[in-house]
Design a protein around this motif. Structure first.
Motif, PDB file in Angstrom:
ATOM      1  N   GLU A 243       0.842  -1.002  -0.091  1.00 24.86           N
ATOM      2  CA  GLU A 243      -0.108  -0.051   0.066  1.00 24.86           C
ATOM      3  C   GLU A 243       0.604   1.286  -0.092  1.00 24.86           C
ATOM      4  OE1 GLU A 243      -3.113   0.323  -0.636  1.00 24.86           O
ATOM      5  OE2 GLU A 243      -3.762  -1.611  -0.388  1.00 24.86           O
ATOM      6  N   ILE A 244       1.738   1.510  -1.101  1.00 27.39           N
ATOM      7  CA  ILE A 244       2.604   2.568  -1.215  1.00 27.39           C
ATOM      8  C   ILE A 244       1.582   3.779  -1.440  1.00 27.39           C
ATOM      9  CG2 ILE A 244       2.463   2.420  -3.469  1.00 27.39           C
ATOM     10  CD1 ILE A 244       5.569   3.432  -3.606  1.00 27.39           C
ATOM     11  N   HIS A 246      -0.619   4.713   0.580  1.00 27.66           N
ATOM     12  CA  HIS A 246      -1.012   5.101   1.852  1.00 27.66           C
ATOM     13  C   HIS A 246       0.185   5.533   2.782  1.00 27.66           C
ATOM     14  CE1 HIS A 246      -4.968   5.351   0.599  1.00 27.66           C
ATOM     15  NE2 HIS A 246      -4.757   4.108  -0.178  1.00 27.66           N
ATOM     16  N   VAL A 247       1.396   5.531   2.081  1.00 24.70           N
ATOM     17  CA  VAL A 247       2.449   6.160   2.850  1.00 24.70           C
ATOM     18  C   VAL A 247       2.073   7.558   2.858  1.00 24.70           C
ATOM     19  CG1 VAL A 247       4.974   6.573   2.551  1.00 24.70           C
ATOM     20  CG2 VAL A 247       4.229   4.416   1.941  1.00 24.70           C
TER      21      VAL A 247
END
Lengths: 390, 390
Positions: A243-244, A246-247
């Motif tokens: 889930e990049i 939601h970085v």
């Protein structure tokens, strides 16, 4: 609706047979010696694994046609007979279904796009079934059997159970898609997250072939990431991984649909870019195409929005690289249409935030047309066909 | 200086022998049937693997002493004979060397702490050699041979090459530590990053046993993270992985030694906490112990610094979980002394930033005394002993 018929299965599901076939699929044509070396198997074990695959027609062996004639008798090479079987791959987006008919080497033979007007699971399932039927008719014309169907959906997908747990774009929760599609089409069905499916295709047939650790970052409506670690795609213990999008890169940034602020997706996803371009420029652009056109016309405000998106993506990539140290990051997705507007920012912010020698990671772009997502779905069907124990 | 002598080696390095031994080591005592089930091997293959290990005395078999007498003849269980061999584990910190003598089951038999006054590689090497010699004398008293030495150092460590590429705390660059320590001690030497070594110990003997995907997050001078994905520790293609300390949680935050702003370590590392407590309270605390004491006395400013550190750690953990989806995160390290001051903030900010079902990841703390880091180093030596091909 088709009746459920017994579909042809892979000759033998020993680990050696799957492994040998996968190696020839990704790296072939190869000599048997080279197959043995890559698999870490003895020549005898390779012979034993190759035999049923040759008998079933999945592998073929012949003289190396490309060998220079001066060097004597050319070596025999083992290759996959791509035309031996066909697979259907379908990618479901919020407004379109893309289907491909791919051969055993995952080469696209036919591609079809169908608009999606109703996102209700039943309606989508019916569209998938129609599309699959159409592609099977094409397969019949080619005289080759379709041996599996792969479906790729964005969101939280449990491949093992064949369930779409949650797909925000489709607004689905706990849809038993594999079971339903198998009943409707009579084919063995594999359901996977779309980014992971694309990652499987890259691992077996693309820029990730031969790498044990790499990442695919997709830029578009969402910002996704497929991770291959120790040679396997990371699925996540609870179905969530990669889930990049939601970085968090800016805790004071815009609100994200996940509830946090300043996520990569809330800055660099399509909807975020369109909203921000409207806000900054005052121009009521209708979609990404118009936002992009405005930036390409030289509007400073719009260009700044893309630059900021690039920074966020670069920071997200650096986070992935600092945590798992891949050999390569492949950036792709429909958002690459704007690449000239944010490539430099991605590169610079990645370099700035990469820790120590992590900066040596090879970050490069690979524009993949939308059909490639459906090809990814076909790749998961091929993978299930080779590895299945049923 | 000892002369280089031939050290006893593991009986057979086939994958099955290593695998069977590792399973009994992590999960034993077990029946042969259970070993076969866990290894996915036939009973015959287990028998073949167990035989040389029994003959060499590494495994023993006997009746289950804990079986209730009412249930008839107790099953035979295979177990590791921990007392059969000893290993030395050494953790090097900026101001101390910690050494342990651990048995084959990685139980600490003896622990020693030696202050480090000079960080020059030669001086450190000499201290390591003295400590190893002292621990070997203890081993001689126990009448058991020392079969390997593990060294754990913070920073960028290339285990395969045995080289410390860069260690900020020690100010080392490209130190061929394994080779030098092997020359000095005459033992087979394994060098690894300290957090990865601790992770190996947790994987084989601790809270990660039986899990294929988990993370160890260490809180203290640095903020580190060891990742196990698909059953293997992630090392990173370029030696960098698990850099949770350099996940940026606040781009407007304090400057980090890595050059970025607002990294987890720049907010929650020991030095950052001490500096910030001084700044906020005006009290010139000398070290973390004094900062902690001030917060424990109820100073609101100091408490707020710890709360902010907890938030940063929780956000860092959420980033790891959103990307890898581990089953469990184990928080440890000397910084846990302040756990009552930031546990709630870690929990809350993790829950807030975890994406979807990633929030179901089991995040828990496990206070590990400093000796455990040295035990981790011993675990890497045991691992090399079992897996080495030499």
């Amino acid at each position: 609706m088709r009746s459920i018929s017994r579909t042809e299965s892979f000759p033998a599901h020993t680990p050696a047979v799957s492994q040998v076939f996968t190696i020839v699929l990704s790296h072939g044509p190869l000599t048997r010696l080279e197959v043995a070396r890559r698999a870490g198997l003895s020549a005898a074990a390779v012979t034993k694994a190759v035999r049923p695959l040759m008998e079933a027609g999945y592998l073929a062996e012949g003289a190396d046609q490309d060998a220079p004639p001066a060097l004597g008798r050319p070596a025999n090479l083992v290759r996959v007979d791509g035309g031996r079987a066909l697979f259907i791959g379908v990618k479901v987006t919020g407004d379109e279904i893309i289907g491909v008919l791919a051969d055993l080497c995952c080469r696209i033979r036919v591609a079809r796009h169908v608009p999606l007007t109703d996102r209700d699971p039943k309606a989508v399932l019916s569209s998938i079934a129609d599309l699959a039927q159409e592609l099977r008719t094409e397969a019949d014309d080619l005289g080759v059997q379709v041996l599996g169907l792969g479906l790729a959906v964005s969101g939280d997908v449990d491949r093992g159970e064949g369930v779409v747990r949650y797909s925000p774009f489709l607004e689905w929760r706990d849809v038993r898609l594999a079971e339903l599609a198998a009943m409707t089409t009579g084919l063995p069905v594999t359901v996977d997250n779309d980014v992971r499916a694309l990652t499987v295709a890259e691992q077996w047939f693309g820029a990730g072939a031969g790498l044990t650790d790499f990442a695919v970052v997709t830029v578009g409506a969402g910002i996704g990431c497929g991770l291959v670690v120790h040679g396997q795609v990371v699925a996540g213990a609870h179905g969530v991984a990669g889930e990049i999008g939601h970085v968090v890169v800016d805790p004071a940034g815009p609100l994200c649909h996940c509830g946090n602020r300043g996520c990569v997706e809330a800055i660099a996803g399509d909807a975020a870019i369109v909203a921000r371009v409207r806000e900054v420029t005052g121009v009521q652009v209708a979609d990404t195409a118009e936002a992009l056109a405005l930036a390409h016309q030289g509007d400073a405000g719009a260009r700044e929005v893309y630059a900021r998106a690039g920074e966020a993506i670069g920071r997200g990539i650096a986070t992935v690289v600092n945590l798992f140290g891949p050999e390569r990051v492949i950036i792709s997705g429909e958002g690459l249409a704007a690449y000239d507007l944010f490539a430099e920012q991605i590169r610079d912010s990645f370099a700035e935030a990469a820790f120590g020698s992590a900066a040596r990671c090879d970050v490069h772009t690979r524009p993949l047309p939308f059909d490639e997502w459906a090809r990814g779905a076909a790749a998961t069907a091929i993978q299930s066909f080779i590895r299945s124990d049923t």
